[in-house]
Write a protein that holds these residues in place. Structure first.
Motif, PDB file in Angstrom:
ATOM      1  N   ASP A  16       6.582   2.516 -16.404  1.00  0.00           N
ATOM      2  CA  ASP A  16       6.660   2.082 -15.012  1.00  0.00           C
ATOM      3  C   ASP A  16       6.009   3.063 -14.031  1.00  0.00           C
ATOM      4  O   ASP A  16       5.999   2.824 -12.823  1.00  0.00           O
ATOM      5  N   GLU A  17       5.442   4.159 -14.561  1.00  0.00           N
ATOM      6  CA  GLU A  17       4.740   5.116 -13.710  1.00  0.00           C
ATOM      7  C   GLU A  17       3.226   4.945 -13.759  1.00  0.00           C
ATOM      8  O   GLU A  17       2.510   5.545 -12.959  1.00  0.00           O
ATOM      9  N   ALA A  18       2.737   4.146 -14.681  1.00  0.00           N
ATOM     10  CA  ALA A  18       1.302   3.890 -14.772  1.00  0.00           C
ATOM     11  C   ALA A  18       0.874   2.989 -13.620  1.00  0.00           C
ATOM     12  O   ALA A  18       1.655   2.164 -13.127  1.00  0.00           O
ATOM     13  N   PHE A  19      -0.387   3.116 -13.207  1.00  0.00           N
ATOM     14  CA  PHE A  19      -0.802   2.388 -12.011  1.00  0.00           C
ATOM     15  C   PHE A  19      -0.698   0.867 -12.118  1.00  0.00           C
ATOM     16  O   PHE A  19      -0.427   0.209 -11.107  1.00  0.00           O
ATOM     17  N   PRO A  20      -0.853   0.242 -13.303  1.00  0.00           N
ATOM     18  CA  PRO A  20      -0.631  -1.205 -13.339  1.00  0.00           C
ATOM     19  C   PRO A  20       0.799  -1.596 -12.960  1.00  0.00           C
ATOM     20  O   PRO A  20       1.015  -2.612 -12.285  1.00  0.00           O
ATOM     21  N   ALA A  21       1.782  -0.793 -13.380  1.00  0.00           N
ATOM     22  CA  ALA A  21       3.169  -1.078 -13.017  1.00  0.00           C
ATOM     23  C   ALA A  21       3.388  -0.895 -11.519  1.00  0.00           C
ATOM     24  O   ALA A  21       4.154  -1.640 -10.892  1.00  0.00           O
ATOM     25  N   ILE A  22       2.721   0.083 -10.939  1.00  0.00           N
ATOM     26  CA  ILE A  22       2.823   0.296  -9.495  1.00  0.00           C
ATOM     27  C   ILE A  22       2.226  -0.896  -8.744  1.00  0.00           C
ATOM     28  O   ILE A  22       2.759  -1.333  -7.719  1.00  0.00           O
ATOM     29  N   ILE A  23       1.130  -1.417  -9.285  1.00  0.00           N
ATOM     30  CA  ILE A  23       0.521  -2.612  -8.697  1.00  0.00           C
ATOM     31  C   ILE A  23       1.486  -3.793  -8.778  1.00  0.00           C
ATOM     32  O   ILE A  23       1.610  -4.577  -7.824  1.00  0.00           O
ATOM     33  N   GLN A  24       2.189  -3.934  -9.898  1.00  0.00           N
ATOM     34  CA  GLN A  24       3.167  -5.012 -10.026  1.00  0.00           C
ATOM     35  C   GLN A  24       4.243  -4.901  -8.950  1.00  0.00           C
ATOM     36  O   GLN A  24       4.623  -5.905  -8.327  1.00  0.00           O
ATOM     37  N   ASN A  25       4.723  -3.691  -8.713  1.00  0.00           N
ATOM     38  CA  ASN A  25       5.727  -3.486  -7.670  1.00  0.00           C
ATOM     39  C   ASN A  25       5.181  -3.860  -6.296  1.00  0.00           C
ATOM     40  O   ASN A  25       5.900  -4.428  -5.461  1.00  0.00           O
ATOM     41  N   LYS A  26       3.931  -3.542  -6.066  1.00  0.00           N
ATOM     42  CA  LYS A  26       3.286  -3.876  -4.794  1.00  0.00           C
ATOM     43  C   LYS A  26       3.220  -5.390  -4.622  1.00  0.00           C
ATOM     44  O   LYS A  26       3.542  -5.920  -3.545  1.00  0.00           O
ATOM     45  N   LEU A  27       2.801  -6.078  -5.659  1.00  0.00           N
ATOM     46  CA  LEU A  27       2.724  -7.536  -5.611  1.00  0.00           C
ATOM     47  C   LEU A  27       4.095  -8.156  -5.360  1.00  0.00           C
ATOM     48  O   LEU A  27       4.227  -9.081  -4.552  1.00  0.00           O
ATOM     49  N   ASP A  28       5.106  -7.634  -6.050  1.00  0.00           N
ATOM     50  CA  ASP A  28       6.460  -8.149  -5.877  1.00  0.00           C
ATOM     51  C   ASP A  28       6.959  -7.937  -4.454  1.00  0.00           C
ATOM     52  O   ASP A  28       7.619  -8.811  -3.871  1.00  0.00           O
ATOM     53  N   SER A  29       6.654  -6.773  -3.886  1.00  0.00           N
ATOM     54  CA  SER A  29       7.107  -6.467  -2.522  1.00  0.00           C
ATOM     55  C   SER A  29       6.473  -7.390  -1.494  1.00  0.00           C
ATOM     56  O   SER A  29       7.038  -7.618  -0.422  1.00  0.00           O
ATOM     57  N   LEU A  30       5.301  -7.922  -1.836  1.00  0.00           N
ATOM     58  CA  LEU A  30       4.595  -8.844  -0.934  1.00  0.00           C
ATOM     59  C   LEU A  30       4.877 -10.303  -1.276  1.00  0.00           C
ATOM     60  O   LEU A  30       4.262 -11.210  -0.708  1.00  0.00           O
ATOM     61  N   ASN A  31       5.798 -10.515  -2.231  1.00  0.00           N
ATOM     62  CA  ASN A  31       6.156 -11.862  -2.667  1.00  0.00           C
ATOM     63  C   ASN A  31       4.954 -12.640  -3.191  1.00  0.00           C
ATOM     64  O   ASN A  31       4.834 -13.855  -2.960  1.00  0.00           O
ATOM     65  N   LEU A  32       4.081 -11.930  -3.892  1.00  0.00           N
ATOM     66  CA  LEU A  32       2.916 -12.561  -4.508  1.00  0.00           C
ATOM     67  C   LEU A  32       3.238 -12.833  -5.975  1.00  0.00           C
ATOM     68  O   LEU A  32       3.623 -11.925  -6.711  1.00  0.00           O
TER      69      LEU A  32
END
Length: 228
Positions: free
Chosen positions: A64-80
């Motif tokens: 969950d520290e790799a950048f793809p996981a961070i991108i997933q969190n970003k998408l989730d926070s934007l309700n995408l």
């Protein structure tokens, strides 16, 4: 652009094909297969596949520290409604990536992020071979689904093999992006390469904070692709 010394330090990152990486490859592959068959992947509206080497895999860090996981969190926070799949494999080359595409592209992919090539350059693989492999990967993805949006991540190498090779390598990525009309991240490691506090104790792989910057570099281009 950072100095030549910084780029040289960055090069160490890709000489990580040793025993530790080989031991981790199987677990990374298993994680990808699990993600590809997950029920939530089947139900989501769009899949973003990150296809790369140890940078994408998050070598030395928790998943969950790799950048793809961070991108997933970003998408989730934007309700995408997107599902991120981390298909990074430590030590991967363009030839290796080309050979494993068939089992990775098991579903339609909305965005395909291609992060390969640096290991080729640091091993002195002929530039035209690297270019051809990347082109074949792009062609394969488009044959699978012409609607898939492709993002290519640019990379640089130190001048160990001569200025002609070094500059030729750097040109591969923008030239392929222009030729194929795909998105380009100019330099994935921008603001991370050669910065001690953003790399792990081995001086090779980005820390969790370094991965956050990689995620920012990716997001600047990815958000254009998903908003198009």
């Amino acid at each position: 652009m950072r100095s030549l010394i910084i780029v040289c330090i960055m090069a160490l990152m890709f000489f990580s094909c040793g025993e530790e990486q080989r031991k981790k490859s199987d677990s990374e592959r298993s994680a990808v297969e699990e993600s590809l068959t997950a029920e939530d992947t089947k139900e989501t509206s769009g899949i973003i596949l990150f296809f790369g080497n140890s940078l994408t895999a998050g070598m030395g860090l928790e998943p969950d520290e790799a950048f793809p996981a961070i991108i997933q969190n970003k998408l989730d926070s934007l309700n995408l409604d997107y599902k991120v799949i981390n298909a990074g494999l430590s030590g991967e080359t363009t030839a290796g990536g080309k050979n494993r595409l068939s089992w990775v592209l098991k579903q339609d992919i909305e965005v395909f992020v291609l992060e390969l090539g640096a290991n080729d350059g640091l091993r002195g693989i002929p530039l035209e071979e690297t270019r051809a492999n990347l082109q074949e990967i792009i062609d394969f993805v488009r044959r699978k689904n012409p609607e898939t949006k492709i993002i290519l991540t640019g990379m640089q190498i130190p001048p160990n093999l001569g200025q002609d090779y070094t500059s030729g390598f750097k040109k591969i990525f923008p030239e392929l992006a222009e030729k194929n009309d795909i998105y380009l991240i100019p330099f994935l490691l921008e603001d991370v390469a050669g910065v001690p506090e953003l790399n792990q104790k081995d001086g090779i792989h980005p820390t969790a904070d370094g991965q956050k910057i990689l995620a920012d570099n990716v997001w600047e281009v990815l958000k254009q692709a998903i908003n198009q």
